[in-house]
Design an enzyme around this catalytic site. Structure first.
Site, short mmCIF file in Angstrom:
data_model
loop_
_atom_site.label_atom_id
_atom_site.label_comp_id
_atom_site.label_asym_id
_atom_site.label_seq_id
_atom_site.Cartn_x
_atom_site.Cartn_y
_atom_site.Cartn_z
N HIS A 1 -21.50 3.91 21.08
CA HIS A 1 -20.48 3.05 20.44
C HIS A 1 -19.61 2.39 21.50
CE1 HIS A 1 -21.07 4.12 16.30
NE2 HIS A 1 -20.78 5.39 16.47
N GLY B 1 6.93 2.61 2.48
CA GLY B 1 8.38 2.67 2.41
C GLY B 1 8.99 1.96 1.23
N THR C 1 9.64 3.20 -1.89
CA THR C 1 10.66 4.06 -2.47
C THR C 1 11.85 4.18 -1.52
OG1 THR C 1 8.85 5.27 -3.49
CG2 THR C 1 11.00 6.31 -3.54
N PRO D 1 0.81 -1.21 0.00
CA PRO D 1 0.00 0.00 0.00
C PRO D 1 0.85 1.27 0.00
CG PRO D 1 -0.37 -1.32 2.00
CD PRO D 1 0.62 -2.04 1.18
N GLU E 1 -21.54 8.82 20.74
CA GLU E 1 -20.19 8.25 20.88
C GLU E 1 -20.13 7.29 22.06
OE1 GLU E 1 -17.90 8.46 18.69
OE2 GLU E 1 -19.00 9.91 17.47
#
Ligand code: ADP
Ligand code: MG
Ligand code: ZN
Length: 621
Positions: free
Chosen positions: A435, A214, A216, A210, A432
């Site tokens: 949840h 890292g 490159t 993905p 919230e």
């Protein structure tokens, strides 16, 4: 001529123009006057007058600064000059002595010499330089189209060992990838060792993973470790305006690589040119196809034993042309995945070395809270923490800086100027907590780390940061179901308390649906469909688009199943909240007042013996 290497003779053109200009200026201002002044004697004015009186001076020319004159004595001539004085009688005196004044400037040197100096030599320099330069260019053109020098020329950057400065030590985590790449580096250092056994290195290796993991960086680290030339070029640089130019660039790149062997060629984002060729027959792909064909040809063409290794990176391996992946080309795949808990901690440590931090910073905690972050995001988190420390006028970054920057990077910047009305704030608090409470009450669900109701620029009004105590890659059916229940918990709390629903649950709905659908269509977690895949996933590294692979009737049944599954979990969440309505009120009240609640505070309130049921059930409802 966009070269980066330090070889002599490949400097940009303008350098030569500057050199020529400097030579000409030197000739004009230093050499010529030197040669002239060698023949002209400078005398003082009285000597000149004495010469006039004695009748030795034969010619005189006057300019604004000097009086030039010719002295003839004993049959020899001398050219002299003297500084011009303000002498009104000079003309009379010269007249008396019978000196000719009309004469031109005394001839200081031969016409021939001055001609050579001021015209012939500069022109000769230009001509020779021009020839030499064009020869140089043709030499490195490599049979590309002759007349146009900048086209068809690969602009690959060439690094030599020391120039990137990046080593494997700078890449944290990714141990498997490093191991595989180390082997390649070792091969380039002593190929005989491999030749003795008869092993040959793969010609190419493909780094897949993905974005931001890292890839490159790893390639640059290979360049830093291997003491061989390293050509780096991005796939998009092959894309040219004219058909055939991309292919010419590929040719040129491989020609250079062959000359420099042993060496490494790195093609970043190879999917730009390596996309599958399709048979749709659109003419627009000609250029790209030619470039790809040339690449395939070159990869077959060169001799693997010479020591040219080709690395490439992509985040869309499934879109690559199969011909690129067959043995003899990119036959080795190096997965570069998102870092796990330990990897994240290491990456944080690597980047934290560049900034000043407080001793109390706990990297394991930060890594835990940043689940799913890529290496690039972690680097960003560290930088944000440092920026925050500067903003607050501190000399080093603290744990709080890091925690805040996780939220900044993952959930967008805190929006100070966006205010929620009190009613909205109350709804968001209950949502919230809904949840979090559902998550905490289901034994298998991860406890929350932190909940805040400070709005973010990303659009989320509240934000629940969940922490998985341990990384795990296998999820059981119950765990997945509990997750769906947790997603529905926000809406369930709104229903229970306010008896109305809001738009705030859209993201929850999306996620719950995605998960439920995947459970049925991909993970074989329903009785009806058993282990039959209903979807094919493509693009697994970029979001994972799924394409349905079943008949229309099955699709209808599948949709029904998804709805049933989500509804069951929604009901479960409602049930959990009804049973714990006291805690729901208590926790929501705390969050409403403090705007933030940490995991510890949450658990303390949850585990405390039930307080007296508060009567202040929101009046607005
Ligand atoms: P990509 O996989 O998209 O090519 P990059 O190699 O460009 O990702 O990574 C971007 C940045 O993220 C790097 O410059 C580095 O700062 C950071 N980074 C990513 N992965 C790592 C890692 N494993 N170790 C250290 N830093 C990393
Ligand atoms: Mg990259
Ligand atoms: Zn929600």
């Amino acid at each position: 001529m966009k070269f980066d290497n330090k070889e002599p003779g490949k400097r940009p053109l303008y350098v030569y123009y500057i050199i020529v200009a400097v030579i000409i200026v030197l000739l004009n201002f230093l050499v010529l006057p030197l040669m002239q002044s060698r023949n002209i004697k400078t005398t003082d004015y009285s000597t000149f007058l004495e010469g006039v009186r004695r009748g030795l001076v034969t010619e005189v020319t006057v300019d604004s600064d000097y009086v030039y004159y010719v002295v003839r004595s004993e049959g020899r001539e001398a050219y002299c000059r003297t500084v011009r004085m303000d002498d009104p009688e000079l003309v009379d005196r010269l007249d008396e002595a019978g000196v000719s004044m009309e004469g031109t400037a005394p001839q200081r040197q031969s016409i021939f010499l001055s001609l050579i100096l001021s015209y012939v030599i500069p022109i000769a320099i230009f001509v020779l330089l021009g020839r030499w330069l064009s020869k140089k260019m043709m030499g490195s053109m490599g049979g590309g189209p002759g007349g146009m020098m900048s086209f068809g020329k690969s602009n690959a950057k060439v690094y030599v060992k020391s120039s990137t400065g990046i080593k494997f030590a700078d890449v944290a985590g990714e141990d498997e990838a490093k191991e595989l790449l180390t082997e390649i580096v070792d091969y380039l250092h002593n190929p005989q060792k491999y030749a003795e056994i008869g092993a040959s290195m793969p010609k190419g290796a493909l780094l897949v993973g993905p974005p931001g993991t890292g890839k490159t960086l790893l390639a640059k680290a290979v360049a830093g470790e291997a003491e061989v030339p390293f050509f780096s070029i991005s796939g998009s640089e092959f894309v040219e305006m004219f058909v055939g130019m991309g292919a010419a660039k590929v040719r040129d790149l491989f020609k250079q690589a062959n000359e420099k062997a042993p060496c490494i060629v790195f093609i970043d984002e190879i999917d730009t040119i390596g996309k599958k060729r399709d048979g749709s027959g659109f003419a627009g792909n000609d250029e790209r196809e030619q470039t790809l064909n040339q690449l395939l040809t070159e990869m077959d063409g060169f001799d693997g034993s010479k020591g040219v290794v080709i690395l490439a990176a992509t985040n869309r391996p499934d879109s690559l042309d199969p011909a690129l992946l067959r043995p003899g080309r990119f036959d080795r795949r190096i997965p570069v995945e998102l870092p796990d808990l330990l990897g994240r901690e290491e990456i944080l440590r690597v980047h934290a070395k560049k900034i000043k931090i407080a001793d109390s910073v706990r990297f394991d905690e930060i890594a835990k809270a940043a689940a799913g972050a890529s290496g690039a995001e972690l680097a960003n988190i560290v930088n944000e923490a440092a920026l925050r420390a500067v903003r607050d006028g501190r000399k080093f970054a603290t744990q709080a800086d890091f925690e805040e920057s996780i939220e900044v990077v993952i959930a967008g910047y805190q929006k100070k100027n966006r205010v929620l009305s009190n009613k909205e704030k109350l709804i968001v608090s209950y949502h919230e907590i809904g949840h979090a409470l559902v998550a905490a009450k289901q034994t298998n669900s991860a406890p929350v780390h932190k909940i805040t109701i400070i709005p973010r620029t990303s659009g989320a009004l509240g934000y629940t940061m969940q922490v998985d105590e341990q990384e795990h890659f296998l999820m059981s059916k119950e765990e997945l179901e509990n997750k769906i229940a947790t997603f529905t918990g926000g809406r369930a709390a709104e229903e229970l308390i306010f008896h109305s629903i809001t738009t705030g649950a859209s993201n929850d709905i999306e996620q719950a649906t995605k998960l439920a659908r995947a459970m049925i269509s991909r993970y074989g977690m329903s009785d009806e469909f058993d282990m039959v895949a209903m979807e094919n996933v493509s693009n697994q590294y970029l979001g994972g688009d799924a394409a349905l692979a079943c008949s229309f009737e099955t699709q209808t049944r599948l949709d029904d199943k998804v709805v049933q599954l989500v509804r069951r979990q929604h009901e479960k969440a409602q049930h959990i909240l009804e049973e714990n309505i006291g805690k729901l009120h208590e926790l929501a009240k705390y969050l409403y007042e403090h705007e933030t609640i940490t995991g510890e505070e949450f658990m303390k309130i949850l585990d405390a013996p039930a307080a007296v049921l508060p009567e202040n059930v929101p009046a607005e409802a």
